[in-house]
Write an enzyme that holds these catalytic residues in place. Structure first.
Site, PDB file in Angstrom:
ATOM      1  N   HIS A 377       0.801  -1.225   0.000  1.00  0.00           N
ATOM      2  CA  HIS A 377       0.000   0.000   0.000  1.00  0.00           C
ATOM      3  C   HIS A 377       0.833   1.274   0.000  1.00  0.00           C
ATOM      4  CE1 HIS A 377      -4.143  -1.527   0.546  1.00  0.00           C
ATOM      5  NE2 HIS A 377      -3.589  -2.493   1.236  1.00  0.00           N
ATOM      6  N   LYS A 566      -8.176  13.810   4.537  1.00  0.00           N
ATOM      7  CA  LYS A 566      -7.324  12.623   4.517  1.00  0.00           C
ATOM      8  C   LYS A 566      -6.279  12.790   5.605  1.00  0.00           C
ATOM      9  CE  LYS A 566      -6.513  13.471   0.224  1.00  0.00           C
ATOM     10  NZ  LYS A 566      -6.512  12.373  -0.713  1.00  0.00           N
ATOM     11  N   ARG A 567      -5.517  11.743   5.848  1.00  0.00           N
ATOM     12  CA  ARG A 567      -4.445  11.816   6.838  1.00  0.00           C
ATOM     13  C   ARG A 567      -3.528  12.993   6.526  1.00  0.00           C
ATOM     14  NH1 ARG A 567       0.400   8.738   6.634  1.00  0.00           N
ATOM     15  NH2 ARG A 567      -0.520   7.627   4.869  1.00  0.00           N
ATOM     16  N   LYS A 572       0.903  14.283   0.970  1.00  0.00           N
ATOM     17  CA  LYS A 572      -0.471  14.550   0.526  1.00  0.00           C
ATOM     18  C   LYS A 572      -0.692  16.042   0.272  1.00  0.00           C
ATOM     19  CE  LYS A 572      -2.286  10.470   2.900  1.00  0.00           C
ATOM     20  NZ  LYS A 572      -2.837   9.711   1.764  1.00  0.00           N
ATOM     21  N   THR A 674      -8.651   6.284  -1.903  1.00  0.00           N
ATOM     22  CA  THR A 674     -10.035   5.825  -2.070  1.00  0.00           C
ATOM     23  C   THR A 674     -11.012   6.977  -1.843  1.00  0.00           C
ATOM     24  OG1 THR A 674     -10.017   5.034   0.232  1.00  0.00           O
ATOM     25  CG2 THR A 674      -9.613   3.406  -1.492  1.00  0.00           C
ATOM     26  N   LYS A 678     -14.773   7.983  -3.598  1.00  0.00           N
ATOM     27  CA  LYS A 678     -16.017   8.315  -2.897  1.00  0.00           C
ATOM     28  C   LYS A 678     -16.570   9.642  -3.383  1.00  0.00           C
ATOM     29  CE  LYS A 678     -13.994   5.913   0.990  1.00  0.00           C
ATOM     30  NZ  LYS A 678     -13.130   6.093   2.162  1.00  0.00           N
TER      31      LYS A 678
END
Length: 837
Positions: A377, A566-567, A572, A674, A678
């Site tokens: 991952h 998100k985290r 990111k 993911t 969504k």
């Protein structure tokens, strides 16, 4: 259905019990009131938690029948089974999902309304199950949902954490971590304890070797000096409108020794309970802070506890039906390792087969390498777990010996392929040059299948991170692009859109998401488009209420909802988002543009407790928000809200109310994502780099329906050696103004220097995330976004296309690919117990 002999005598009892489990309004109401009055001793005016509990027990009763029938069907079929081992299962709330799967949502709504309450009120009393952190755990939960819906015989194994990762609280802009007591009321109404399947997990001690007197076989005995009990709690995972209910088994740690009364009576109160507390600490909290040695040891204990309990459980079932014959074990069992966390399963299965079952090494290794499959991952080398040899020797001495033996045999194979290539041997060794065991390498060597989770991710694994292994075993590597379950992330999260879809195209999309492509037939129908916009307005109003509840910030639902949840991590690039927000603020203050798109930027996510820079980014977001939101000249034209304690339930509201989905990671760093799926499924439009599954999302919707910016993965690597942030700043007036505002302390007037390390990171030529390199492209792309949003007809068209093209991103498709290419299971049609009437 053919019933095993030991079940026949109870069949009449079962049939009688089913008489009170009807799904009509009267039976459901009787069941609900029975639990409320007779089990919990409460009444209709009780706190919502007791109403939720009574309703959950009523629903669980109806799951139990299918659960039992599923087990009997699998038993009768004698089919191959898959076991999904994961440190996380981020389930969220289960009530609405179970109502949907059982097809009893409408009668339950009627029953509750007749009793003077609403389903939404009762549902809010359910706490999110604290069994995961982010995408990894939520993916595992979606996988389990899809496996049950596809009637695949798959069982999940995880840990029953008493506390989730943490509850995020914001104090003066800083993240504060509080315990997440999701089991506050002492139980989880969906679980069933299975104490009879308790396992004993050994730790510590030493090993000794001897020859078996009769056979002369060399035996290794592990003289462990500590034992912990693994007590299973089973959670039913219901398939959608079928009879299948699969099992998620969660292990809870307990002491193998009773309370020490002698020490307690002698006045040694703490010592009397020390062993019990040490044992239970294994499943006390999800992901303890591993910044110190105690935290590292606890995480290793957690990982071994999971794989040992799970494998012992599976072997116990095997022996009960097959005795000591393991010749067909690999034909009937497959283990999917969800990332590197469960990779100790390779060494543990070897230990159980060689030391406990007395198989020869070659036979045992043949079983392991035909039953283990590994999902990776991450593309970040620092995220691939390693454990020190010293820690393993102290905690798991036998496993260290097994790992050394695996490594010795493996490196012999490598040297036969590439004679004399010492550098390759060092790169591929399970033990690195610092005496640390590379857990990803252990999983790679011990598995027959290795998959990434998006096409780009899988390609980069083969070309970069695992290139040596790919050259040795190209047939092992494959791709399985992630997905999300449409039952949870569209049907439950977006009930108004669900009803609209049911009217327009029927219900087949709930199990075949590709049916959403039929929405394109309505794209030129103005009445359809207006209804689409109306549904989205209502969802944005729901999101505005959530933002007000959690932050106190009032936002205008007519503004563009620009969302990144998100985290919190540098790759990111929440920082890039903040730089753009400061740029918009500067435009409003200094340029006073007449043409403008009102924008509400929503950010949410948790920073790991030991990740100082991520925590500082959260602080920066809040400081920037305080300046912007309290400036009367800005007003509703620009708002910034950080939604604290982001979780599954919050995302269900957020994804349905989002206009613009921020997927802006440095290209080549995000495995898949993911959240992007969504948002897309619910009609949001993506602004993103060509990273992770963004690549496939853009391919699905077309370049005209995706806002692309930034360097590609190959360009990122090519530019690293010549990257000079100072030159980038000097050549861009907008970026220069943003950096001047940051450096001047405009957002930290009374907290001098607190963002110096953030600025230093952004302006470093060694910044691995190359945030400033993408600033200009990002700003220009955001200008296109703002212009298009002012044309609501064009925006609606893009929104519909995104939803219509989301079919590929269902976990139903993902699990079908896992099954076809890796597991090769036969679906089992579950026959229901005959109607008692």
């Amino acid at each position: 259905m053919v019933i095993p002999d030991f079940e026949r005598e109870t069949e009449k009892v079962v049939r009688k019990a089913l008489r009170c489990l009807g799904n009509d309004d009267e039976s459901l109401e009787a069941s609900f009131l029975h639990y409320l009055y007779n089990t919990f001793g409460r009444h209709l005016q009780s706190p919502h938690y007791y109403l939720f509990k009574a309703l959950s027990y009523s629903v669980r009763d109806r799951l139990m029948t299918r659960w039992r029938d599923t087990w009997l069907s699998h038993y009768q079929a004698g089919t191959k089974k898959a076991y999904y081992l994961s440190m996380e299962f981020l389930i969220g709330r289960s009530l609405l999902n179970n109502l949907l799967s059982l097809d009893i949502e409408d009668p339950i709504r009627r029953v509750l309304e007749q009793l003077g309450m609403s389903l939404e009120e009762v549902e809010q009393a359910e706490r999110d199950a604290g069994l995961g952190n982010g995408g990894l755990g939520r993916l595992a939960a979606c996988f389990m949902d899809s496996c049950a819906t596809l009637q695949l015989p798959v069982m999940g194994y995880g840990l029953r954490y008493k506390y989730g990762m943490f509850r995020q609280r914001i104090q003066n802009g800083y993240q504060m971590e509080d315990p997440d007591p999701w089991l506050r009321h002492g139980e989880y109404p969906w679980e069933v304890q299975r104490a009879d399947y308790t396992c004993v997990i050994p730790f510590g001690g030493s090993t000794r070797m001897y020859k078996e007197p009769h056979s002369g076989q060399l035996i290794v005995h592990w003289d462990h000096d500590e034992e912990v009990l693994a007590v299973p709690y089973d959670v039913p995972i219901a398939g959608y409108k079928n009879q299948t209910v699969n099992t998620l088994r969660l292990w809870s740690a307990a002491s193998a020794e009773d309370f020490n009364l002698s020490e307690f009576n002698a006045g040694s109160y703490f010592e009397a309970v020390a062993e019990k507390n040490d044992a239970e600490s294994i499943t006390m909290v999800l992901y303890p802070n591993d910044a110190n040695e105690n935290g590292k040891e606890l995480r290793l204990r957690q990982q071994y506890f999971l794989v040992s309990a799970s494998l012992q459980d599976i072997l116990k079932h095997w022996r009960r039906n097959h005795g000591s014959d393991f010749s067909t074990f690999h034909d009937n069992n497959v283990f999917q390792l969800n990332d590197t966390h469960p990779s100790l399963a390779v060494a543990e299965l070897m230990r159980l087969l060689v030391d406990e079952e007395r198989l020869e090494w070659i036979e045992a290794w043949g079983i392991v390498t035909r039953t283990m499959a590994y999902t990776n991952h991450t593309l970040l080398p620092e995220a691939l777990e390693t454990w020190s040899v010293q820690l393993l020797r102290r905690l798991l001495p036998r496993h260290l010996e097994i790992i050394y033996e695996i490594n010795s045999r493996f490196l012999t194979e490598v040297s036969m392929k590439w004679p004399g290539d010492e550098q390759r041997l060092q790169r591929m060794s399970l033990i690195d040059g610092h005496d640390r065991v590379r857990m990803a390498h252990l999983a790679l060597v011990g598995s027959f299948s290795v998959n990434g989770v998006a096409e780009l991710h899988s390609r980069l694994l083969k070309e970069g991170l695992f290139h040596d292994f790919y050259e040795l075993w190209p047939g092992k590597f494959n791709n399985k692009t992630n997905g999300v379950t449409p039952r949870r992330w569209l049907a439950c999260a977006n009930p108004e859109l669900r009803e609209m879809l049911l009217e327009l195209i029927g219900d087949s999309w709930l199990t075949d998401l590709s049916q959403l492509a039929r929405l394109k037939e309505f794209i030129d129908d103005e009445s359809f488009c207006e209804r689409w916009r109306e549904v989205r307005r209502h969802n944005k109003q729901r999101l505005a209420v959530l933002i007000k509840q959690r932050t106190g910030i009032v936002v205008n639902p007519e503004a563009m909802f620009d969302v990144q949840v998100k985290r919190i991590h540098e790759y990111k690039r929440q920082l890039l988002n903040v730089l753009h927000i400061i740029h918009l603020y500067a435009r409003l203050k200094f340029e006073r543009p007449t043409e403008w798109t009102n924008r509400c930027v929503v950010i949410g996510g948790k920073a790991a407790p030991g990740y100082a820079m991520a925590k500082k980014i959260i602080k920066l977001i809040h400081n920037v928000a305080n300046v912007i939101n309290n400036d009367p000249e800005i007003g509703d034209r620009l708002k910034l809200a950080f939604v604290p304690d982001y979780n599954v339930s919050a995302m269900e509201v957020i994804c349905a109310g989002t206009d613009l989905s921020e997927q802006i990671s440095t290209a080549g760093k995000e495995a898949s994502g993911t959240g992007n799926m969504k948002f897309m499924m619910n009609g949001a439009i993506t602004i993103g780099t060509l990273d992770g599954a963004n690549v496939e999302i853009r391919d699905a919707v077309g370049a005209d329906n995706f806002f692309l910016f930034g360097l590609h993965a190959e360009e990122v690597e090519q530019r690293r050696s010549s990257y000079r942030p100072a030159a980038v700043i000097a050549g861009d007036d907008d970026l220069k103004r943003v950096m001047e505002l940051l450096r001047s302390g405009h957002f930290n007037r009374f907290e001098r220097g607190i963002f110096d390390d953030v600025i230093a990171s952004l302006t470093s030529p060694y910044d691995p995330w190359m945030t400033l390199a993408d600033f200009r492209s990002y700003v220009d792309c955001q200008n296109q976004v703002a212009e298009l949003f002012r044309d609501q007809a064009a925006w609606t068209r893009m929104s519909v296309i995104n939803s219509a093209c989301s079919g590929r991103f269902s976990t139903d498709r993902t699990m079908q690919e896992y099954n076809h290419d890796i597991w090769q299971l036969s679906p089992v049609v579950v026959e229901s117990t005959p109607d008692p009437t």
